[in-house]
Enzyme design. Structure first.
Site: not given
Ligand SMILES: *Cc1c(COP(=O)(O)O)cnc(C)c1O
Length: 380
Positions: A185
């Site tokens: 991210k």
């Molecule tokens: C990555 C992601 C999540 C989940 O994030 P985590 O921190 O890995 O649990 C939820 N929604 C979207 C749209 C994502 O891209």
């Protein structure tokens, strides 16, 4: 000499992150404590929200949000299908049912308020918007629907720290908003997530549920603020670690230049691809890029075959690609629901190209050199 693998994404870490983590290790207090509280305060300020609650992941943060909203069996939450499965899973953890809405168009692959309106029924309790690729969904229209039908509005802001909509920053536009700090991210702590909300009641509930429903945390007891505790609800262990919070604090400080660099790279992709219209198009536009957190670089190719040809050519050139996303409404676990034609068409034609702040211009040019791609199939 074969060229190095170009990854889809990579965190921008330096000695600051190494030092921040080392300091936590030396302090010998590794779980939810003062660094978590400090990161929460800084993050709340950053998005312009009254409160922030860190959790072990965005999935955990979403679950806490839906649980604090008192969702349960028989309730429905309208979500886009063009998202990571976590959005829908977090709804399902509460016993509620995710109901999937289509996107506006391939040029604007965000949850369509008109599609949402058609899905609202007596069981609907909330709408969860996803700011796909870092572009903020139409929150004004969704807020109007929520007001009219007394629904909660949740932001899955996993892609979008630093993104803005016309009404303000992502994270300040829902009743509760959830961010992800997973390794791919925009702001990376490895695992980790954050909820922001102006609703103090909801926040108190999320804090309680984050740590087993206990009335005092280990840190409270460590400081002598409490000697015992009661358990007043069946909660979870969604505590973040101090290591993650320390990384988050450093990464948040770097977010402005990381965002700026992402936007420059997207501009370079747009200029390069404008010269090869047969390659397809990048959704949204330059004006929206300036408001976006530019989390991923989606390219919408002319056909499913063209998408596969791009992916094959990229693999051959040691360039990593991906697809965002396989539509969630088609997954077996959700007992495939009614078809969503725009989402399905988009998902067949989309390919995600590398985008991360440490890329240099030459890396973008290396990706652009893939185009135009001749379909390998049928070529002798
Ligand atoms: C990555 C992601 C999540 C989940 O994030 P985590 O921190 O890995 O649990 C939820 N929604 C979207 C749209 C994502 O891209």
């Amino acid at each position: 000499m074969s060229e190095q693998q170009l990854p889809l994404s990579a965190p921008s870490f330096g000695e600051e992150e190494v030092e921040a983590v080392a300091e936590v290790v030396r302090s010998a207090w590794l779980t939810m404590g003062p660094r978590t509280a400090a990161f929460e305060a800084r993050f709340a300020e950053f998005v312009g929200s009254r409160n922030a609650v860190m959790a072990s992941s965005c999935t955990a943060a979403l679950h806490l949000a839906f649980a604090a909203l008192d969702l349960g069996p028989g309730d429905e939450v309208i979500v886009p299908s063009l998202t990571f499965v976590a959005t829908a899973n977090a709804v399902a953890y509460t016993g509620a049912t995710p109901v999937f809405a289509d996107i506006v168009s391939p040029e604007r692959p965000l949850i369509d308020p008109e599609a949402v309106r058609a899905l609202i029924g007596p069981r609907t309790k909330a709408i969860c918007a996803v700011h796909y690729a870092g572009y903020v969904a139409d929150m004004a229209a969704l807020r109007a629907l929520c007001d009219r039908h007394s629904l909660a509005l949740v932001e899955d802001a996993a892609h979008s720290p630093g993104a803005r909509g016309p009404e303000g920053p992502a994270g300040s536009l829902g009743d509760v908003s959830c961010f992800s700090f997973f390794s791919n991210k925009n702001l990376v702590t490895g695992e980790g997530g954050m909820s922001t909300s102006d609703d103090d009641h909801l926040v108190a509930r999320m804090r309680l549920l984050r740590a087993h429903g206990m009335t005092a945390t280990s840190w409270d007891r460590e400081r002598g603020h409490a000697s015992g505790y009661d358990v007043v609800e069946r909660g979870y262990n969604y505590r973040p670690s101090e290591l993650e919070a320390a990384l988050g604090m450093v990464q948040l400080g770097k977010l402005p230049w990381m965002l700026e660099r992402r936007r420059e790279l997207v501009a370079r992709y747009r200029r390069g691809l404008a010269g090869v219209p047969e390659a397809g198009f990048i959704p949204f536009d330059e004006e929206l890029d300036r408001m976006s957190s530019c989390h991923i670089l989606p390219l919408v190719t002319p056909s499913a075959e063209a998408r596969e040809a791009v992916r094959a050519a990229a693999a051959e050139a040691r360039i990593q690609t991906s697809v965002h996303y396989q539509p969630v409404h088609g997954f077996k676990v959700f007992q495939p629901q009614a078809s969503l034609p725009i989402t399905e068409d988009y998902a067949r034609r989309e390919v995600t190209l590398p985008l991360y702040p440490a890329m240099d211009d030459a890396d973008v040019d290396r990706v652009l050199a893939l185009f135009p791609v001749r379909a390998r199939a049928g070529v002798a």
